[in-house]
Design a protein around this motif. Structure first.
Motif, mmCIF file in Angstrom:
data_model
loop_
_atom_site.group_PDB
_atom_site.id
_atom_site.type_symbol
_atom_site.label_atom_id
_atom_site.label_comp_id
_atom_site.label_asym_id
_atom_site.label_seq_id
_atom_site.Cartn_x
_atom_site.Cartn_y
_atom_site.Cartn_z
ATOM 1 N N UNK B 392 43.677 20.321 -24.090
ATOM 2 C CA UNK B 392 43.252 19.264 -24.055
ATOM 3 C C UNK B 392 44.423 19.154 -22.920
ATOM 4 N N UNK B 393 45.013 19.512 -21.896
ATOM 5 C CA UNK B 393 45.917 19.503 -20.381
ATOM 6 C C UNK B 393 45.184 19.329 -19.552
ATOM 7 N N UNK B 404 42.393 16.607 -13.284
ATOM 8 C CA UNK B 404 41.128 17.327 -14.476
ATOM 9 C C UNK B 404 41.506 18.321 -15.376
ATOM 10 N N UNK B 405 40.460 18.462 -16.183
ATOM 11 C CA UNK B 405 40.821 18.948 -17.353
ATOM 12 C C UNK B 405 41.049 20.528 -16.712
ATOM 13 N N UNK B 410 40.484 26.072 -14.937
ATOM 14 C CA UNK B 410 40.302 27.301 -15.351
ATOM 15 C C UNK B 410 38.587 28.656 -15.570
ATOM 16 N N UNK B 411 38.095 27.983 -15.432
ATOM 17 C CA UNK B 411 36.937 28.058 -16.042
ATOM 18 C C UNK B 411 36.152 28.382 -13.754
ATOM 19 N N UNK B 430 56.207 14.610 -18.755
ATOM 20 C CA UNK B 430 54.542 13.832 -18.990
ATOM 21 C C UNK B 430 53.418 14.793 -17.824
ATOM 22 N N UNK B 431 54.129 15.253 -17.933
ATOM 23 C CA UNK B 431 52.762 16.409 -16.056
ATOM 24 C C UNK B 431 53.550 17.157 -16.258
ATOM 25 N N UNK B 432 52.302 17.743 -15.827
ATOM 26 C CA UNK B 432 52.202 19.299 -15.085
ATOM 27 C C UNK B 432 52.715 19.427 -13.755
#
Lengths: 460, 460
Positions: B392-393, B404-405, B410-411, B430-432
């Motif tokens: 769910x990242x 974006x997921x 990664x894909x 909270x965020x990447x």
């Protein structure tokens, strides 16, 4: 890369403004990178560059082309150029050195000649991180202790190594990025020399199977070895001063009562120090030699001697533990006097001779040992020697009464001509006792009348 | 061989009359020789032999045959026999150990169970001179310092190694001369494990090209390393006591003013000591970790931290230099808190994260560095973490406004599924902030309004 080298130059004070820097340039990638990086840096720190090229006289036409290449380079860069031609292999033969050693001696000799002409300065050489790793591996395989794993230094006397911390991949990238052409020494691509073999075969093998970063790993490890080795050295200098009783040019006397109180780590270093001072170098001496001396000292038995290499003798006399230059002679091919009780290293053959005298009832003789023999001590005339064959040598083989030419004996035993020089022969002042590994003499055989026995054992 | 082993047993007091000796017998040549030589010697020194065999549960039918073989042997020799079956590979997985480590732990655990049952005694294992050389080479390739080159000891607590000084050639001769049958572990013949590769490929290679006596050479060298290492240890114990200010269970405080006065060799050892005490082991810690801590301490800047492995933290506070167990958490696959200024090792990925906060005018940003990125420090909410992906990242890629997921990212980047777990992700509460090596987040991008900048750099 430039930033890294500049940092090192500043940190270790390798180059100062107005310095004269003689750069050894073979024309190969390492020295070309060194030269160009120093050129870049000379725009920030103003110093003078002199290019030096030594033709070792081994690769004929190719070497002449290298020489020409570096000469042209110097002309194009408008830098002073010095070159010289030598015959490395001949020099190595004459001095009994390895080619690598001879090359090093000749190179630094040449560089220092230039320094003299230009009024002093420093010598910059192109050793890099990979050279360091190669050296460490070679030394480890030879059984060096921690002091041998210290690795090279950025600065050592008048020699500086600005790119020591750079690995070969970076060097190649540097040259490629700048389109710098370098000469290729083809002998470097053949794994005939130990160093090439380490570089071309062993390091790739270790990278593949054990540690992909072996070059970096050994670099960091050598830092640690340096730190510990320096600590040990500092302490052993103090211990040495504590223990030395008399310090002559050709002899050092240690106080045995103080020596035995030191830690064994210090004892071994003290012995190495003594040999270094008396002999001027430790070249050729191995751990075996040092440990033998230690055992002699800890045993503390007066009268026993160890004859090490290059005529260096260790002995004890009551509380005096002595390391000195022997007065013994070493003739022609070689002839070395042996003590009747002690250990003698024969450098020429890389063997060790142990001698000891027993009264007959104390020996159990095993006749089957090829390198350990027994002789009637009281039949020996004068001194004991070990040497190789001489023209006209004769001896009386065990079990025979008449004498025989040693040459004929060798022929009968089918010993190839080229090996005969390396067969040790034990003699007294008048007769041969033993052709080592082959036959003892009848003259010295043990009989019912024998009272004292000389035992001689050879270790390879 | 018997004389040699007996001499060692006496010299190092390995076995005394009436001792209970548990002999680890795999059925292979080394342990068979050990068993038979101890049987011979038990006629001179009377002691009790117990045979122990551990089935590691890896070689199926063959291992069962080995077990049977040793059981029969014990019956024929009329000796007490103990055996146990374990699953080494499973144990290794569970404990996060290498198979070699797991095997060792299980074996000694089993041997000690037996000791308990029989009322105490010693464990005899079949390490020999070749094992010693193999270990030394492996460690050298891994970059060990001098302490790692000490080699094994004849006696270490309740473990004795009577044939440590015997090489494999002698062992094989011993078995052959006595017609003693041994089992062959076929996995020993395949160079799949590091140790086998050293034995089957590397040592023969070194013998051929560099040193025909490498096994002996390393044996003697390790003696010297031991002597020096012991000396250093003795001195560093004293230095450690001198410098320690407070010694708790989970934290050690050093007196910085005294620490800086020590020799660097001692400083490094003091740091290692601290980690050892706080963590209970040095396993996993390398020279890089120790040197980083040293630099932190010598820099002496209050507030900076180094997060080492296993939640061990090094930091300074004025004149206190501290090594302690952190309170930080480590969740699930992994999530590690990062300091805003400091160094953090991520054991799971074998990387090092360096963080630092600057005011904007003090940074020269290079956007082309893949593993060094800059973020708006004042946009960060809560703490900083490094972790791997979670279901769910989502994140907002640099230059985009919507999120974006991470999975889709990664894909799109064609990152194979099996690699995705090992890609570090930096987040705040909270965020990447950054998918390391691929993309930073738009949320934290440097703008005209940015005042303070967080720099994060990853070292592999």
């Amino acid at each position: 890369m430039k930033a890294k080298v500049l940092e090192v130059i500043r940190k270790f004070n390798l180059i100062e403004p107005k310095d004269n820097i003689v750069v050894g340039v073979s024309g190969g990638p390492d020295s070309m990178a060194l030269l160009y990086i120093l050129l870049e840096i000379s725009r920030e720190i103003e110093f003078n560059i002199f290019i030096a090229h030594l033709n070792h006289g081994v690769r004929g036409k190719e070497a002449l082309e290298d020489e020409k290449f570096v000469e042209n380079l110097a002309k194009n860069l408008n830098l002073p150029f010095y070159s010289k031609r030598v015959n490395m292999d001949e020099y190595a033969r004459k001095k009994g050195m390895s080619s690598e050693e001879a090359g090093r001696t000749l190179r630094y000799g040449f560089f220092r000649e230039i320094l003299k002409q230009i009024g002093g300065g420093k010598i910059a050489v192109a050793h890099n991180k990979n050279d360091q790793a190669e050296t460490l591996l070679m030394r480890f395989f030879r059984g060096t202790g921690i002091d041998g794993l210290k690795g090279m230094e950025y600065k050592n006397g008048d020699i500086i190594r600005p790119i020591l911390g750079i690995d070969r991949v970076e060097i190649e990238k540097y040259l490629k990025d700048r389109n710098i052409e370098a000469r290729l020494d083809k002998t470097n691509l053949e794994p005939v020399y130990n160093r090439n073999r380490i570089r071309l075969e062993l390091i790739p093998y270790i990278e593949k199977h054990f540690n992909p970063n072996i070059v970096d790993t050994l670099w960091r490890a050598s830092d640690l070895f340096t730190v510990d080795s320096n600590f040990l050295e500092k302490h052993s200098d103090v211990a040495y001063k504590r223990v030395v009783k008399k310090r002559g040019n050709e002899s050092i006397v240690l106080d045995g009562r103080l020596f035995v109180k030191e830690d064994i780590s210090m004892q071994l270093r003290i012995i190495r120090n003594c040999i270094y001072e008396v002999n001027g170098s430790l070249q050729g001496f191995t751990n075996r030699h040092i440990l033998d001396v230690l055992n002699l000292f800890l045993e503390g038995k007066t009268g026993k001697e160890i004859h090490l290499l290059y005529n260096i003798i260790a002995k004890t006399s009551y509380d005096d533990y002595i390391i000195e230059k022997g007065k013994g002679h070493r003739l022609q091919d070689f002839e070395v006097e042996l003590p009747f009780d002690g250990v003698t290293y024969i450098d020429q053959l890389d063997i060790k001779v142990v001698t000891k005298v027993f009264s007959k009832e104390n020996v159990k003789i095993n006749v089957n040992e090829r390198f350990k023999k027994y002789f009637d001590y009281d039949k020996i005339e004068g001194n004991l020697y070990i040497r190789n064959k001489r023209d006209g040598d004769r001896f009386v083989p065990y079990g025979m009464l008449g004498s025989k030419k040693v040459k004929d004996f060798f022929i009968d035993e089918k010993i190839p001509k080229e090996s005969r020089d390396r067969i040790p022969i034990i003699t007294d002042d008048n007769n041969i006792l033993w052709i080592v590994g082959y036959r003892t003499s009848n003259i010295f055989k043990i009989t019912a009348d024998t009272k004292r026995i000389l035992m001689i054992e050879i270790f390879h």
